[in-house]
Design a protein around this motif. Structure first.
Motif, PDB file in Angstrom:
ATOM      1  N   TYR A 209       0.711  -1.252   0.154  1.00 17.79           N
ATOM      2  CA  TYR A 209      -0.128  -0.118   0.044  1.00 17.79           C
ATOM      3  C   TYR A 209       0.863   0.990  -0.019  1.00 17.79           C
ATOM      4  O   TYR A 209       0.666   2.089  -0.926  1.00 17.79           O
ATOM      5  CB  TYR A 209      -0.974  -0.061   1.289  1.00 17.79           C
ATOM      6  CG  TYR A 209      -1.524   1.315   1.490  1.00 17.79           C
ATOM      7  CD1 TYR A 209      -2.733   1.689   0.399  1.00 17.79           C
ATOM      8  CD2 TYR A 209      -0.993   2.156   2.454  1.00 17.79           C
ATOM      9  CE1 TYR A 209      -3.102   3.099   0.967  1.00 17.79           C
ATOM     10  CE2 TYR A 209      -1.450   3.688   2.536  1.00 17.79           C
ATOM     11  CZ  TYR A 209      -2.663   3.973   1.712  1.00 17.79           C
ATOM     12  OH  TYR A 209      -3.129   5.079   1.997  1.00 17.79           O
TER      13      TYR A 209
ATOM     14  N   ARG B 137       0.991   3.721  -3.019  1.00 15.08           N
ATOM     15  CA  ARG B 137       0.778   5.508  -2.770  1.00 15.08           C
ATOM     16  C   ARG B 137       1.937   6.173  -3.265  1.00 15.08           C
ATOM     17  O   ARG B 137       1.897   7.125  -3.992  1.00 15.08           O
ATOM     18  CB  ARG B 137       0.489   5.422  -1.327  1.00 15.08           C
ATOM     19  CG  ARG B 137       0.039   7.013  -1.032  1.00 15.08           C
ATOM     20  CD  ARG B 137      -0.256   6.977   0.499  1.00 15.08           C
ATOM     21  NE  ARG B 137       1.124   7.101   1.144  1.00 15.08           N
ATOM     22  CZ  ARG B 137       1.270   7.205   2.234  1.00 15.08           C
ATOM     23  NH1 ARG B 137       0.578   7.397   3.183  1.00 15.08           N
ATOM     24  NH2 ARG B 137       2.524   7.227   2.904  1.00 15.08           N
TER      25      ARG B 137
ATOM     26  N   ALA C  18       1.580   8.845  -6.426  1.00 11.19           N
ATOM     27  CA  ALA C  18       1.657  10.027  -6.117  1.00 11.19           C
ATOM     28  C   ALA C  18       2.467  10.931  -7.122  1.00 11.19           C
ATOM     29  O   ALA C  18       2.370  12.105  -7.523  1.00 11.19           O
ATOM     30  CB  ALA C  18       2.409  10.299  -4.662  1.00 11.19           C
TER      31      ALA C  18
END
Length: 98
Positions: free
Chosen positions: A71, A75, A79
């Motif tokens: 995760y 992320r 991003a």
């Protein structure tokens, strides 16, 4: 049930489980009862091996850490995608092509 020293005692525990929780958790209890022959094969093994079979905390903890790491890495990677030129248009194109 899993910690019972014998299959017979485990079957008694399964019956007690059904009596106590069969009304509130009928589907779960029925699953255990239907699968009992397969589950009870663990009693073909000595207690030390049986304990490994029903103790999954270490495996679950390992999987939980992997999920968390995936995760966080995902992320961080995604991003940076928003800085790509025309990212919103690209994302929308990808989303509509499925």
């Amino acid at each position: 049930m899993y910690q019972a020293p014998t299959r017979e005692l485990a079957e008694t525990k399964l019956l007690e489980l059904g009596e106590r929780w069969g009304g509130q958790f009928a589907m779960a209890v029925r699953c255990w009862e239907r699968a009992w022959e397969e589950l009870a094969t663990m009693f073909d093994y000595p207690p030390d091996i049986r304990r490994l079979m029903y103790t999954t905390n270490a495996v679950e903890g390992y999987n939980r850490q992997l999920r968390k790491l995936l995760y966080l890495v995902n992320r961080d990677i995604t991003a940076n995608w928003v800085t790509l030129p025309n990212w919103v248009r690209i994302r929308n194109q990808i989303g509509h092509s499925r």
